[in-house]
Design a protein around this motif. Structure first.
Motif, PDB file in Angstrom:
ATOM      1  N   UNK A 186       0.811  -1.210   0.000  1.00 29.42           N
ATOM      2  CA  UNK A 186       0.000   0.000   0.000  1.00 29.42           C
ATOM      3  C   UNK A 186       0.848   1.266   0.000  1.00 29.42           C
ATOM      4  N   UNK A 187       0.376   2.257  -0.749  1.00 28.88           N
ATOM      5  CA  UNK A 187       0.817   3.644  -0.603  1.00 28.88           C
ATOM      6  C   UNK A 187      -0.462   4.429  -0.364  1.00 28.88           C
ATOM      7  N   UNK A 188      -0.558   5.073   0.816  1.00 23.67           N
ATOM      8  CA  UNK A 188      -1.844   5.659   1.194  1.00 23.67           C
ATOM      9  C   UNK A 188      -1.679   7.015   1.848  1.00 23.67           C
ATOM     10  N   UNK A 189      -2.724   7.822   1.744  1.00 22.88           N
ATOM     11  CA  UNK A 189      -2.764   9.135   2.371  1.00 22.88           C
ATOM     12  C   UNK A 189      -2.523   9.034   3.868  1.00 22.88           C
ATOM     13  N   UNK A 190      -1.852  10.029   4.411  1.00 17.38           N
ATOM     14  CA  UNK A 190      -1.601  10.005   5.857  1.00 17.38           C
ATOM     15  C   UNK A 190      -2.779  10.572   6.648  1.00 17.38           C
ATOM     16  N   UNK A 191      -3.895  10.845   5.970  1.00 16.12           N
ATOM     17  CA  UNK A 191      -5.070  11.393   6.634  1.00 16.12           C
ATOM     18  C   UNK A 191      -6.066  10.281   6.950  1.00 16.12           C
ATOM     19  N   UNK A 192      -6.436  10.128   8.224  1.00 19.64           N
ATOM     20  CA  UNK A 192      -7.545   9.257   8.603  1.00 19.64           C
ATOM     21  C   UNK A 192      -7.178   7.801   8.814  1.00 19.64           C
ATOM     22  N   UNK A 193      -8.096   6.935   8.348  1.00 14.87           N
ATOM     23  CA  UNK A 193      -8.010   5.506   8.600  1.00 14.87           C
ATOM     24  C   UNK A 193      -6.741   4.804   8.174  1.00 14.87           C
ATOM     25  N   UNK A 194      -6.111   5.197   7.062  1.00 19.14           N
ATOM     26  CA  UNK A 194      -4.891   4.503   6.645  1.00 19.14           C
ATOM     27  C   UNK A 194      -3.804   4.456   7.720  1.00 19.14           C
ATOM     28  N   UNK A 195      -3.801   5.420   8.635  1.00 20.03           N
ATOM     29  CA  UNK A 195      -2.799   5.388   9.712  1.00 20.03           C
ATOM     30  C   UNK A 195      -2.931   4.113  10.535  1.00 20.03           C
ATOM     31  N   UNK A 196      -4.161   3.815  10.961  1.00 18.14           N
ATOM     32  CA  UNK A 196      -4.383   2.618  11.775  1.00 18.14           C
ATOM     33  C   UNK A 196      -4.145   1.348  10.973  1.00 18.14           C
ATOM     34  N   UNK A 197      -4.581   1.360   9.715  1.00 21.15           N
ATOM     35  CA  UNK A 197      -4.452   0.160   8.887  1.00 21.15           C
ATOM     36  C   UNK A 197      -2.984  -0.184   8.672  1.00 21.15           C
ATOM     37  N   UNK A 198      -2.189   0.811   8.316  1.00 21.52           N
ATOM     38  CA  UNK A 198      -0.771   0.522   8.080  1.00 21.52           C
ATOM     39  C   UNK A 198      -0.022   0.231   9.377  1.00 21.52           C
ATOM     40  N   UNK A 199      -0.505   0.802  10.486  1.00 20.46           N
ATOM     41  CA  UNK A 199       0.122   0.480  11.776  1.00 20.46           C
ATOM     42  C   UNK A 199      -0.118  -0.984  12.124  1.00 20.46           C
ATOM     43  N   UNK A 200      -1.288  -1.494  11.775  1.00 22.01           N
ATOM     44  CA  UNK A 200      -1.602  -2.893  12.073  1.00 22.01           C
ATOM     45  C   UNK A 200      -0.989  -3.853  11.058  1.00 22.01           C
ATOM     46  N   UNK A 201      -1.056  -3.496   9.786  1.00 23.52           N
ATOM     47  CA  UNK A 201      -0.642  -4.436   8.729  1.00 23.52           C
ATOM     48  C   UNK A 201       0.834  -4.306   8.333  1.00 23.52           C
ATOM     49  N   UNK A 202       1.424  -3.136   8.563  1.00 26.25           N
ATOM     50  CA  UNK A 202       2.851  -2.904   8.261  1.00 26.25           C
ATOM     51  C   UNK A 202       3.208  -3.353   6.842  1.00 26.25           C
ATOM     52  N   UNK A 203       2.418  -2.877   5.886  1.00 22.45           N
ATOM     53  CA  UNK A 203       2.624  -3.336   4.502  1.00 22.45           C
ATOM     54  C   UNK A 203       2.670  -2.195   3.501  1.00 22.45           C
ATOM     55  N   UNK A 204       3.173  -1.035   3.936  1.00 19.26           N
ATOM     56  CA  UNK A 204       3.253   0.045   2.972  1.00 19.26           C
ATOM     57  C   UNK A 204       3.744   1.340   3.564  1.00 19.26           C
ATOM     58  N   UNK A 205       3.412   2.454   2.885  1.00 20.17           N
ATOM     59  CA  UNK A 205       3.948   3.771   3.207  1.00 20.17           C
ATOM     60  C   UNK A 205       2.814   4.787   3.236  1.00 20.17           C
ATOM     61  N   UNK A 206       2.842   5.686   4.227  1.00 20.18           N
ATOM     62  CA  UNK A 206       1.921   6.814   4.278  1.00 20.18           C
ATOM     63  C   UNK A 206       2.551   8.012   3.576  1.00 20.18           C
ATOM     64  N   UNK A 207       1.718   8.774   2.834  1.00 17.82           N
ATOM     65  CA  UNK A 207       2.250   9.911   2.074  1.00 17.82           C
ATOM     66  C   UNK A 207       1.343  11.121   2.239  1.00 17.82           C
ATOM     67  N   UNK A 208       1.893  12.288   1.934  1.00 12.59           N
ATOM     68  CA  UNK A 208       1.134  13.529   1.913  1.00 12.59           C
ATOM     69  C   UNK A 208       0.375  13.588   0.584  1.00 12.59           C
ATOM     70  N   UNK A 209      -0.966  13.588   0.606  1.00 14.83           N
ATOM     71  CA  UNK A 209      -1.724  13.564  -0.650  1.00 14.83           C
ATOM     72  C   UNK A 209      -1.541  14.824  -1.497  1.00 14.83           C
ATOM     73  N   UNK A 210      -1.028  15.889  -0.887  1.00 12.02           N
ATOM     74  CA  UNK A 210      -0.815  17.131  -1.624  1.00 12.02           C
ATOM     75  C   UNK A 210       0.574  17.203  -2.263  1.00 12.02           C
ATOM     76  N   UNK A 211       1.371  16.134  -2.144  1.00  7.51           N
ATOM     77  CA  UNK A 211       2.748  16.125  -2.661  1.00  7.51           C
ATOM     78  C   UNK A 211       2.914  15.013  -3.698  1.00  7.51           C
ATOM     79  N   UNK A 212       2.611  15.291  -4.968  1.00  4.91           N
ATOM     80  CA  UNK A 212       2.697  14.237  -6.000  1.00  4.91           C
ATOM     81  C   UNK A 212       4.108  13.678  -6.167  1.00  4.91           C
TER      82      UNK A 212
END
Length: 731
Positions: free
Chosen positions: A371-397
């Motif tokens: 996963x590559x996912x926005x750092x806003x909202x639910x993805x924080x918890x999902x990636x903390x639990x699954x440890x399978x990707x990276x959180x990113x700033x959605x405003x920074x292409x």
């Protein structure tokens, strides 16, 4: 284990059916619809659940499938979808349905009574369902649970940040009434189900009635069985055909995104990220599944704007041959898209500006995609639990592109993340774990209510009649002519029409006034603004004790007085006007606080209550499950009174809430100006004449004495834009 449970879930907007969900068809038919459907199915498979129903709005519209017009759909294992009429038969976006939700309350209660059904718990999803669900629960006396999914305060903040004008936001989205409905749902909720801790800390915490001790983080489940094995051969072939015709080299790793064509999903940002990254352009393919479309010009304005921008960016970045944008897909093919991308060592990207949860992230993980996912909202918890990707700033292409490259450029790393995610998602997000936690929390609130629910009984001791006139007892009645009072008495002489009273005064004062005026003995009296219900008989009276206990739950009278006493512009009324279940103040109509200001003051103190203002000079605070409107619905449900056979004569501001449902309503010409804010509709008439003359003007217009069939529910909306004020709908 206890007895098997009966649960109602309310999810009103969008298009919901048991199979082939049209996810992404429009902004209202998204992840919430799928989540509630899957939750209902999962609950039905648990041995502690006897019956579970998803209540939604019935839609009969040639532009949508006839599936949505069927009143009932069996889902198996005691689960079902029940579609209830409420407002226009045509499919309309959720923002313009607020005025029609009271009809859904009445129709839902009528359906429950026909089935002689008393649910153990009601769970409402989103602000519109909260408006309906909390009021149905108040009538039935059962616990109420709320899930906001997407919250109005957050949406307004995001829209303002995007530069949208406040007046335009309100005109388009009716956020004021939505936010107030969310506040009142939080007032009434035994507990609130959220998906993530971030949702609590950064969204619910913005609300006046936020209470940390009632928040429950229960991450949604996902149907993982869809990702087991190699998949249906026909679906696999169909998905391959739809994607590979776009691509010069379909075997390159895929960068997959699946989302509605909605600006908030930031699909344009993903195209910029891909197009601006040289390594991705050379070594990967981009796949965007953005809902279904035939002709772009036929799409709603929002999706049309998104697709026009996507097509322009694809052309500007010269991505033809490197990007697939399938036009249509079926529900079964969604899992196929994930599987196709996973087989090519791809990655799933959710670049949304805001993401309350992120169901597609769970599906992607189950299919074996990092996963590559926005750092806003639910993805924080999902990636903390699954440890399978990276959180990113959605405003920074640029950062999005580098994050994707970092995974795809190292196949060993990509494979390790894929394996980790597929394992962890089954551990943390399977439906069985979600349901077990949900039922544990539910069992905790059932004994807390400790109430008998409303008995569904036939009329015993309540007069049998064909029709009812219900009214308050305004002081102006004392000045009516004897001729007019005689005409009123005559209405009730043959027993086909009965009188009911709903007033703010005490029972004793009401009965004294009725006797002085020579009015007929009413079949019921709702007094103290709903604090008490009595059934008078010659020389006797029977009080409804079930109602008394029901509205007393969580009522904190002493704290209400402590918070409001001494507030500038408010003065406690004499003891004779007070009640154990009502606090009454005089209000200075020039300097006194507005109703919403008082409501907010109570919420800041953590007190759940309703605030009512009459004639600008009288302010009353009652339990959150009380009020004239709730009391009358309770009576209708308990005794089998049809709302369309009741004519309500409105004169005072406290009558406003009663007039929004399926009852016939008449407003006197000299009524409280507060009633003028209600929009006229087919079952609401504003009389030109004053006092009882205004009542008879309405009676004649409806043909009520003759038993004329009442006008049908309001089935028209002239526009897809309909602004609604908070004062009109709440409380």
């Amino acid at each position: 284990m206890g007895r098997p449970l009966d649960i109602l879930h309310f999810s009103l907007h969008g298009l919901i059916r048991g199979q082939e969900m049209e996810l992404g068809r429009d902004p209202d038919t998204g992840g919430q619809c799928l989540y509630v459907l899957e939750l209902v199915k999962a609950l039905s498979r648990h041995p502690d659940v006897r019956r579970v129903t998803l209540v939604t709005r019935r839609v009969s519209d040639p532009k949508v499938s006839t599936d949505y017009a069927k009143p009932h759909e069996d889902l198996g294992h005691g689960a079902e979808i029940r579609r209830i009429d409420g407002g226009p038969k045509l499919y309309r976006r959720k923002e313009v349905l607020w005025r029609h939700l009271d009809a859904m309350i009445d129709n839902t209660l009528a359906w429950l009574r026909r089935e002689r059904r008393m649910p153990d718990l009601i769970h409402a999803h989103y602000g519109d369902a909260g408006y309906v669900g909390r009021q149905v629960a108040a009538v039935l006396g059962c616990p109420f649970v709320f899930t906001g999914h997407s919250l109005g305060r957050v949406k307004r903040m995001k829209l303002m940040e995007s530069g949208m004008d406040g007046a335009e936001i309100e005109k388009r989205y009716n956020l004021n009434v939505r936010i107030e409905s969310e506040e009142m749902s939080l007032d009434a909720a035994s507990f609130v189900v959220t998906s993530t801790h971030q949702e609590i800390e950064e969204q619910y915490a913005m609300y006046d009635q936020y209470a940390a001790d009632r928040m429950r983080v229960i991450p949604p489940g996902v149907d993982l069985s869809r990702f087991d094995g190699e998949g249906d051969a026909e679906v696999v072939a169909s998905v391959a055909a739809k994607l590979e015709r776009f691509l010069l080299d379909p075997q390159k790793p895929a960068v997959l995104a699946i989302a509605r064509a909605d600006e908030r999903k930031n699909l344009a940002g993903l195209v910029r990220a891909f197009g601006g990254n040289e390594w991705l352009r050379e070594n990967a393919n981009l796949v965007i599944v953005g809902g279904n479309r035939k002709l772009i010009e036929d799409l709603a304005p929002g999706p049309r704007k998104v697709w026009m921008e996507l097509l322009r960016l694809i052309d500007d970045c010269d991505l033809r041959g490197n990007v697939a944008i399938p036009k249509t897909h079926g529900a079964a093919e969604v899992a196929g898209f994930f599987r196709w991308a996973a087989e090519r060592g791809g990655v799933f990207v959710n670049p949304a500006f805001t993401e309350p949860f992120g169901l597609t992230l769970l599906e992607a993980s189950a299919a074996g995609l990092p996963l590559v996912a926005t750092h806003d909202g639910g993805p924080r918890d999902i990636l903390a639990n699954c440890e399978n990707g990276v959180l990113v700033d959605p405003f920074d292409p640029v950062a999005i592109g580098k994050a994707i490259e970092g995974i795809l450029s190292e196949p060993t790393h990509q494979a390790a993340l894929a394996a980790q995610g597929a394992k962890a998602v089954r551990e943390f997000y399977g439906w069985s774990s979600h349901v077990n936690r949900y039922l544990r929390e539910m069992r905790k609130v059932l004994p807390m209510m400790n109430l008998p629910v409303v008995p569904v009984v036939e009329r015993v001791g309540l007069a049998e009649c064909e029709r009812w006139i219900v009214m308050d007892l305004p002081s102006a009645l004392e000045g009516e002519s004897e001729e007019m009072m005689g005409r009123l008495r005559g209405v009730f002489e043959d027993g086909t029409i009965e009188l009911g009273i709903a007033t703010g005064m005490s029972y004793e004062r009401a009965m004294g006034m009725i006797e002085r005026l020579g009015m007929p003995l009413p079949s019921f009296v709702v007094s103290r603004l709903g604090a008490r219900i009595d059934y008078p008989r010659p020389g006797a009276v029977a009080r409804d004790e079930v109602w008394q206990r029901q509205i007393s739950v969580n009522w904190r009278r002493e704290e209400v007085v402590k918070v409001l006493e001494g507030l500038h512009g408010l003065e406690l009324q004499p003891e004779a006007e007070q009640d154990a279940l009502k606090v009454s103040f005089y209000r200075d109509d020039r300097s006194g606080p507005r109703r919403l200001e008082v409501q907010r003051k109570l919420r800041e103190a953590g007190i759940a209550a309703k605030v009512l203002v009459t004639a600008g000079r009288y302010l009353d605070v009652v339990p959150v499950r009380s009020g004239k409107d709730v009391a009358l619905r309770y009576l209708m449900h308990k005794w089998g009174m049809d709302a369309s056979s009741i004519l309500y004569f409105a004169t005072l501001g406290s009558d406003a809430a009663v007039m929004r449902g399926r009852m016939l309503a008449v407003v006197a010409g000299n009524s409280d100006p507060q009633l003028e804010i209600l929009t006229e509709r087919v079952r609401l008439r504003y009389s030109e004449q004053t006092g009882l003359a205004g009542l008879f003007e309405g009676i004649e217009a409806y043909g009520f004495l003759e038993g004329k069939k009442p006008p049908g529910p309001d089935d028209t909306l002239s526009s897809d834009h309909e602004t609604v004020s908070v004062e009109e709908l709440l409380p």
